[in-house]
Scaffold this active site. Structure first.
Site, PDB file in Angstrom:
ATOM      1  N   LYS A 287       0.900  -1.179  -0.024  1.00  0.00           N
ATOM      2  CA  LYS A 287      -0.019   0.064  -0.042  1.00  0.00           C
ATOM      3  C   LYS A 287       0.932   1.288  -0.029  1.00  0.00           C
ATOM      4  O   LYS A 287       0.689   2.407  -0.754  1.00  0.00           O
ATOM      5  CB  LYS A 287      -0.860   0.111   1.231  1.00  0.00           C
ATOM      6  CG  LYS A 287      -1.423   1.360   1.830  1.00  0.00           C
ATOM      7  CD  LYS A 287      -2.380   1.275   2.882  1.00  0.00           C
ATOM      8  CE  LYS A 287      -1.506   1.516   4.183  1.00  0.00           C
ATOM      9  NZ  LYS A 287      -1.150   2.857   4.491  1.00  0.00           N
ATOM     10  N   ASN A 288       1.916   1.297   0.996  1.00  0.00           N
ATOM     11  CA  ASN A 288       2.646   2.439   0.979  1.00  0.00           C
ATOM     12  C   ASN A 288       3.799   2.734  -0.219  1.00  0.00           C
ATOM     13  O   ASN A 288       4.337   3.901  -0.234  1.00  0.00           O
ATOM     14  CB  ASN A 288       3.419   2.784   2.281  1.00  0.00           C
ATOM     15  CG  ASN A 288       2.491   2.696   3.638  1.00  0.00           C
ATOM     16  OD1 ASN A 288       1.158   3.028   3.184  1.00  0.00           O
ATOM     17  ND2 ASN A 288       2.744   2.564   4.692  1.00  0.00           N
TER      18      ASN A 288
ATOM     19  N   ARG B 260      -4.762  11.302   4.961  1.00  0.00           N
ATOM     20  CA  ARG B 260      -3.803  12.445   5.036  1.00  0.00           C
ATOM     21  C   ARG B 260      -2.463  12.060   3.950  1.00  0.00           C
ATOM     22  O   ARG B 260      -2.094  13.298   3.612  1.00  0.00           O
ATOM     23  CB  ARG B 260      -2.944  12.340   6.437  1.00  0.00           C
ATOM     24  CG  ARG B 260      -3.458  12.488   7.656  1.00  0.00           C
ATOM     25  CD  ARG B 260      -2.671  12.543   8.820  1.00  0.00           C
ATOM     26  NE  ARG B 260      -1.326  12.795   8.099  1.00  0.00           N
ATOM     27  CZ  ARG B 260      -0.667  13.896   8.210  1.00  0.00           C
ATOM     28  NH1 ARG B 260      -1.542  15.024   8.560  1.00  0.00           N
ATOM     29  NH2 ARG B 260       0.451  14.477   7.582  1.00  0.00           N
TER      30      ARG B 260
ATOM     31  N   CYS C 131      -4.173  12.916  12.803  1.00  0.00           N
ATOM     32  CA  CYS C 131      -4.862  11.761  12.931  1.00  0.00           C
ATOM     33  C   CYS C 131      -4.662  10.978  13.983  1.00  0.00           C
ATOM     34  O   CYS C 131      -3.935  11.427  14.928  1.00  0.00           O
ATOM     35  CB  CYS C 131      -4.538  10.889  11.596  1.00  0.00           C
ATOM     36  SG  CYS C 131      -2.753  10.208  11.853  1.00  0.00           S
TER      37      CYS C 131
ATOM     38  N   ARG D 276       0.820  14.895  12.777  1.00  0.00           N
ATOM     39  CA  ARG D 276       1.392  14.759  11.671  1.00  0.00           C
ATOM     40  C   ARG D 276       1.416  16.090  10.542  1.00  0.00           C
ATOM     41  O   ARG D 276       0.845  16.049   9.683  1.00  0.00           O
ATOM     42  CB  ARG D 276       0.644  13.458  10.689  1.00  0.00           C
ATOM     43  CG  ARG D 276       0.723  12.209  11.634  1.00  0.00           C
ATOM     44  CD  ARG D 276       0.215  11.142  11.016  1.00  0.00           C
ATOM     45  NE  ARG D 276       0.821  10.403  10.002  1.00  0.00           N
ATOM     46  CZ  ARG D 276       0.469   9.630   9.182  1.00  0.00           C
ATOM     47  NH1 ARG D 276      -0.901   9.280   9.328  1.00  0.00           N
ATOM     48  NH2 ARG D 276       1.099   9.094   8.309  1.00  0.00           N
TER      49      ARG D 276
ATOM     50  N   LYS E  40      14.647  16.856   9.132  1.00  0.00           N
ATOM     51  CA  LYS E  40      14.084  15.590   9.938  1.00  0.00           C
ATOM     52  C   LYS E  40      13.699  14.580   8.647  1.00  0.00           C
ATOM     53  O   LYS E  40      13.171  14.841   7.835  1.00  0.00           O
ATOM     54  CB  LYS E  40      12.959  15.599  10.858  1.00  0.00           C
ATOM     55  CG  LYS E  40      12.740  14.638  11.701  1.00  0.00           C
ATOM     56  CD  LYS E  40      11.533  14.977  12.719  1.00  0.00           C
ATOM     57  CE  LYS E  40      11.203  13.639  13.237  1.00  0.00           C
ATOM     58  NZ  LYS E  40       9.828  13.878  14.069  1.00  0.00           N
TER      59      LYS E  40
ATOM     60  N   SER F  17      11.714  12.356   6.755  1.00  0.00           N
ATOM     61  CA  SER F  17      10.101  12.161   6.411  1.00  0.00           C
ATOM     62  C   SER F  17      10.101  11.305   5.308  1.00  0.00           C
ATOM     63  O   SER F  17      10.364  11.724   4.343  1.00  0.00           O
ATOM     64  CB  SER F  17       9.420  13.459   6.594  1.00  0.00           C
ATOM     65  OG  SER F  17       8.256  13.349   5.700  1.00  0.00           O
ATOM     66  N   VAL F  18       9.321  10.322   5.347  1.00  0.00           N
ATOM     67  CA  VAL F  18       8.760   9.427   4.324  1.00  0.00           C
ATOM     68  C   VAL F  18       7.984  10.286   3.100  1.00  0.00           C
ATOM     69  O   VAL F  18       8.221  10.589   2.097  1.00  0.00           O
ATOM     70  CB  VAL F  18       7.750   8.370   4.762  1.00  0.00           C
ATOM     71  CG1 VAL F  18       7.318   7.596   3.481  1.00  0.00           C
ATOM     72  CG2 VAL F  18       8.754   7.427   5.421  1.00  0.00           C
TER      73      VAL F  18
ATOM     74  N   ASP G  24       5.412   0.896  11.941  1.00  0.00           N
ATOM     75  CA  ASP G  24       4.041   0.408  11.395  1.00  0.00           C
ATOM     76  C   ASP G  24       4.139  -1.234  11.826  1.00  0.00           C
ATOM     77  O   ASP G  24       3.007  -1.993  11.488  1.00  0.00           O
ATOM     78  CB  ASP G  24       4.023   0.323   9.903  1.00  0.00           C
ATOM     79  CG  ASP G  24       3.775   1.698   9.413  1.00  0.00           C
ATOM     80  OD1 ASP G  24       3.345   2.613  10.349  1.00  0.00           O
ATOM     81  OD2 ASP G  24       3.923   1.909   8.207  1.00  0.00           O
TER      82      ASP G  24
ATOM     83  N   ILE H  27       8.787   7.670  16.674  1.00  0.00           N
ATOM     84  CA  ILE H  27       8.117   8.348  15.252  1.00  0.00           C
ATOM     85  C   ILE H  27       7.124   9.050  15.328  1.00  0.00           C
ATOM     86  O   ILE H  27       6.806  10.130  15.054  1.00  0.00           O
ATOM     87  CB  ILE H  27       7.947   7.351  14.053  1.00  0.00           C
ATOM     88  CG1 ILE H  27       9.149   6.312  13.731  1.00  0.00           C
ATOM     89  CG2 ILE H  27       7.392   8.025  12.763  1.00  0.00           C
ATOM     90  CD1 ILE H  27      10.670   7.005  13.419  1.00  0.00           C
TER      91      ILE H  27
ATOM     92  N   ARG I   8      -8.422  -0.324   5.349  1.00  0.00           N
ATOM     93  CA  ARG I   8      -7.470   0.522   4.690  1.00  0.00           C
ATOM     94  C   ARG I   8      -6.228   0.144   4.072  1.00  0.00           C
ATOM     95  O   ARG I   8      -5.780   0.442   3.240  1.00  0.00           O
ATOM     96  CB  ARG I   8      -7.055   1.714   5.626  1.00  0.00           C
ATOM     97  CG  ARG I   8      -8.203   2.619   6.169  1.00  0.00           C
ATOM     98  CD  ARG I   8      -7.645   3.713   6.878  1.00  0.00           C
ATOM     99  NE  ARG I   8      -6.961   4.785   6.157  1.00  0.00           N
ATOM    100  CZ  ARG I   8      -6.319   5.919   6.764  1.00  0.00           C
ATOM    101  NH1 ARG I   8      -7.041   6.268   7.607  1.00  0.00           N
ATOM    102  NH2 ARG I   8      -5.984   6.634   5.877  1.00  0.00           N
TER     103      ARG I   8
END
Ligand code: EPU
Length: 420
Positions: A22-23, A94, A118, A123, A163, A165-166, A308, A330, A400
């Site tokens: 998914k990501n 988001r 969220c 975030r 920082k 961040s994905v 995760d 995180i 999701r």
């Protein structure tokens, strides 16, 4: 609202093929905004966040064709693209903010709802906005919307993220792919999903090179060519299933991901006593009879231990023989599963960002509430080893990001059913 009814305890055994990530699929779908030509994506998981992203692309007026099994998606451009990202969609996901870079880079403008917080944390998106500004995007925030423009297109620049961040790394890579000149991004997130995004863009003709561990160089190109791409397997689903085998003392062959990608997680599972055999794009895991505790696990950016999988690992450690500690570094509020695990009988103490897990818990079935994606799957794992029946409410959180999880688990011996 759907719920899961799970009877335990159960021991699982068999083979599972994991779905596409998914990501990885989300930023790749967002990156299709850069294309005028069609793009075909295979191994896209049929989960709710992906459906939300497809709805968003349709809202932008992209045309979408979905295969019968729902895992192959073809995306075509239309002449009338809309560059507006409404609140009604951004509030449900988001991650939709990763469309901003693509819209501004390709079309020179976008109006995007400012995403809210969220359940797992506030975030913010400051690193996304700072980086896009350095690439030449001008913006104003009015009435909850970001009004962004880049009249003469974006221009390459040197950017160092404050920082890791994905999302900000993904947005910037997408934006820089069509920007004029050279961009160097430093202190990037290097999650495997980001490497999948750069692999996807490079195969379509983008000029992207990783020139350091966390440094990527992107030389903007004018256009990308039509491509057919297969999304990588889901490493978090793989880790979740491996924990399912470990916690039930079962045996599972998990197919669909190169095990090197999840080395950190597999080493930790070995520490808890599981035995793992490595194959090409598959692992076989043998859960231990007695689960060993782990003194301290800290969530960290890749290649560290992923946030995760924190909730799922915590569930496993509740059944370990001694005390374990997990530090969440995180997200500030990613412990909502703790209260629900306590309903089943877990002994966990929270101290700031640390969870102290006593171990040796005997779970008994209970009614439980899902709060976010990974917390809900942790409850499924817990219910599989609890004595008696558990009911997990609000499994839409789980939908999701996990494709047909109840079918996959049932096939290997879990007693789980969905009730609508
Ligand atoms: N952050 C900022 N400012 C920003 C961006 C991030 O302060 O502009 C902070 C965040 O608040 C957080 C930290 O930096 O504390 C890391 O956030 P990051 O941007 O790396 O996370 P993300 O892009 O919002 C993605 C995944 C998450 C995963 C995190 C961390 C997607 C769609 N989402 O989120 O996945 O937990 O990276 O690995 O890829 C999930 O799948 O369950 C999930 C939440």
């Amino acid at each position: 609202m759907d719920k899961f009814v799970i009877k335990g305890p159960s021991k699982i055994k068999g083979d599972i093929r994991i779905s596409g990530s998914k990501n990885a699929a989300l930023p790749i779908l967002a990156a299709t905004l850069l294309f005028s030509k069609p793009v075909e994506l295979k191994n896209v998981p049929n989960v709710r966040d992906i459906q939300t992203m497809l709805n968003l692309l349709r809202f932008f007026k992209k045309k979408i064709k979905i295969s019968k099994n729902k895992n192959t998606i073809k995306i075509y451009n239309s002449k009338k693209i809309r560059t507006y990202l409404p609140y009604s969609i951004s509030k449900t996901m988001r991650g939709s903010i990763i469309c901003l870079g693509g819209l501004v880079s390709k079309y020179g403008k976008a109006i995007s709802a400012y995403p809210g917080g969220c359940a797992i944390g506030t975030r913010p998106i400051n690193y996304h906005l700072d980086a896009l500004k350095k690439l030449g995007m001008k913006y104003e925030i009015k009435k909850g919307y970001i009004y962004a423009t880049a009249k003469n297109g974006l221009k390459g620049n040197n950017i160092k993220f404050k920082k890791i961040s994905v999302g900000a790394t993904e947005n910037s890579i997408i934006a820089a792919s069509l920007a004029k000149g050279k961009t160097i991004l430093k202190n990037c997130a290097i999650e495997p999903e980001i490497k999948d995004l750069t692999k996807f863009l490079s195969s379509a003709g983008a000029n992207i090179k990783w020139i350091g561990k966390r440094t990527v160089q992107i030389i903007g190109v004018q256009k990308l060519r039509s491509i057919n791409y297969t999304v990588m397997g889901d490493r978090i689903e793989t880790g979740t299933m491996a924990i399912a085998a470990a916690i039930t003392g079962g045996t599972l062959k998990i197919k669909g991901l190169d095990p090197k990608i999840i080395n950190t997680e597999l080493e930790l599972l070995k520490k808890t006593g599981s035995i793992i055999k490595y194959g090409k794009n598959e692992i076989k895991i043998f859960g231990a009879k007695k689960i060993k505790n782990i003194k301290l696990i800290k969530t960290k950016e890749y290649p560290g231990f992923p946030t995760d999988l924190q909730a799922q690992f915590m569930t496993l450690l509740c059944k370990a023989e001694g005390r374990s500690v997990i530090a969440e570094n995180i997200f500030e509020n990613r412990f909502m599963h703790v209260l629900e695990l306590q309903r089943l009988g877990a002994k966990i103490l929270l101290k700031n960002n640390k969870a102290i897990i006593e171990g040796n818990s005997k779970f008994e079935g209970a009614e439980l509430m899902s709060s976010d994606l990974r917390a809900s799957v942790a409850l499924v794992l817990a219910a599989m080893v609890a004595k008696g029946t558990s009911i997990i409410h609000r499994v839409y959180h789980l939908d999701r990001g996990y494709e047909k999880i109840e079918d996959k688990l049932r096939k290997v011996g879990a007693r789980i059913k969905r009730v609508s």
